[in-house]
Write a protein that holds these residues in place. Structure first.
Motif, PDB file in Angstrom:
ATOM      1  N   ARG A  62      50.889 -60.023 -57.922  1.00 42.03           N
ATOM      2  CA  ARG A  62      51.043 -59.012 -56.879  1.00 42.03           C
ATOM      3  C   ARG A  62      52.511 -58.635 -56.752  1.00 42.03           C
ATOM      4  NH1 ARG A  62      47.112 -61.146 -51.913  1.00 42.03           N
ATOM      5  NH2 ARG A  62      45.158 -61.175 -53.132  1.00 42.03           N
ATOM      6  N   LEU A  63      52.742 -57.397 -56.357  1.00 43.57           N
ATOM      7  CA  LEU A  63      54.102 -56.901 -56.244  1.00 43.57           C
ATOM      8  C   LEU A  63      54.905 -57.696 -55.217  1.00 43.57           C
ATOM      9  CD1 LEU A  63      56.275 -54.844 -56.980  1.00 43.57           C
ATOM     10  CD2 LEU A  63      55.320 -53.312 -55.235  1.00 43.57           C
ATOM     11  N   LYS A  64      54.251 -58.144 -54.153  1.00 44.49           N
ATOM     12  CA  LYS A  64      54.974 -58.871 -53.110  1.00 44.49           C
ATOM     13  C   LYS A  64      55.516 -60.198 -53.637  1.00 44.49           C
ATOM     14  CE  LYS A  64      51.133 -61.385 -50.916  1.00 44.49           C
ATOM     15  NZ  LYS A  64      50.460 -61.670 -49.613  1.00 44.49           N
ATOM     16  N   VAL A  66      56.602 -60.698 -56.681  1.00 43.37           N
ATOM     17  CA  VAL A  66      57.783 -60.348 -57.461  1.00 43.37           C
ATOM     18  C   VAL A  66      58.983 -60.134 -56.549  1.00 43.37           C
ATOM     19  CG1 VAL A  66      58.787 -58.677 -59.063  1.00 43.37           C
ATOM     20  CG2 VAL A  66      56.364 -59.307 -59.271  1.00 43.37           C
ATOM     21  N   LEU A  67      58.774 -59.406 -55.464  1.00 36.54           N
ATOM     22  CA  LEU A  67      59.869 -59.107 -54.541  1.00 36.54           C
ATOM     23  C   LEU A  67      60.375 -60.370 -53.840  1.00 36.54           C
ATOM     24  CD1 LEU A  67      58.504 -55.807 -52.931  1.00 36.54           C
ATOM     25  CD2 LEU A  67      60.203 -56.055 -54.745  1.00 36.54           C
TER      26      LEU A  67
END
Length: 302
Positions: A62-64, A66-67
């Motif tokens: 999920r992108l979150k 990665v961030l």
């Protein structure tokens, strides 16, 4: 996972860095540069860990994630960058002494986060690690010569950023699947280091001139094994103890230099290795039970 299995994992991760130095030295003898090895370590490490995550991780990317893992990757890439800069500015023995300042920096970070003073056992361990590092690195015999201020700053920054790698490993997404977590953090670090060291070896013939096997080996022992072990072990034993256990890297370097590379290791260096190993064991001792056994026996009999 039990406490002692977590301790063993962190030790395995630390010792793998010692194996890394063996392959790094051999790669330099074949004419490959520190920049090529640093980039290939993270690029191939991210690739290997991503493949493993596909098979062993049930969590989805999920992108979150990665961030959130950006700070971990930034410190990982920074540690590699600053250490290689330090080695280029000063002797390897002096660079590793500055790098090993991560021990007290890591304990300090844990103390600030927990708002509590380190235990006396940890202070004793830190002092022993400092003395053992100076002896094991050979600095005690070579002495301090003219030191580059740039090299000194980079050496200290390499230790500080590595301390943050361990610190974040125990706090950021600590419950996340370790395969996916390691894959994301290493891959992000590879992208960051590629901005500084463009991986030109991917498009020229350097890979087929012998870089590929060295790149895979340093990726395995410099990224895959240690980062995975830290991801699993640190959340279960705490940042302070994990930092101290990570000092096992230097004894591994000395042992490999002696038995594999057949380099001369002095008695003072062996003394430093023994002191570091003793320092790692200090926080594991139950001092209250050791000095007050009668009290524990009395409680059992009651």
């Amino acid at each position: 996972m039990t406490y002692w299995k977590s301790v063993l994992l962190v030790l395995v991760g630390a010792c793998s860095y010692g194996v890394l130095s063996l392959f790094m030295k051999q790669s330099f003898q074949y004419g490959f540069t520190p920049y090529e090895m640093s980039s290939s370590q993270l690029i191939f490490g991210g690739l290997i860990m991503s493949i493993m995550a596909l098979f062993f991780s049930k969590q989805r990317l999920r992108l979150k994630y990665v961030l959130i893992l950006v700070p971990v990757s930034l410190m990982m890439a920074s540690s590699s960058f600053f250490y290689h800069q330090a080695v280029s500015q000063m002797s390897a023995s002096l660079a590793i002494v500055f790098f090993f300042q991560f021990t007290w920096i890591g304990v300090l970070l844990e103390s600030i986060a927990k708002r509590s003073w380190p235990s006396p056992a940890k202070w004793v361990s830190i002092v022993m690690l400092g003395l053992g590092t100076v002896l094991a690195s050979g600095l005690g015999e070579s002495g301090l010569q003219t030191i580059s201020l740039t090299g000194l700053a980079c050496g200290l920054l390499s230790g500080a950023t590595f301390a943050f790698v361990i610190f974040f490993s125990g706090r950021i997404l600590a419950d996340m699947n370790p395969y996916l977590r390691s894959a994301i953090s290493i891959s992000l670090a590879a992208i960051m280091i590629s901005i500084v060291y463009p991986p030109t070896f991917l498009i020229n013939d350097r890979l087929w001139e012998g870089l590929l096997p060295f790149g895979l080996l340093v990726a395995l022992f410099g990224s895959v094994i240690p980062i995975f072990c830290l991801s699993v072990g640190v959340p279960r034993i705490g940042n302070g103890l994990a930092t101290i256990l990570s000092a096992a890297e230097l004894p591994a370097v000395v042992l490999l230099s002696s038995f594999v590379l057949h380099e001369t290791v002095t008695w003072s260096q062996w003394g430093g290795v023994l002191m570091i190993l003793a320092a790692i064991g200090v926080p594991q001792i139950k001092w209250k039970q050791l000095f007050m056994p009668s009290q524990s026996v009395h409680k059992k009999s009651a």
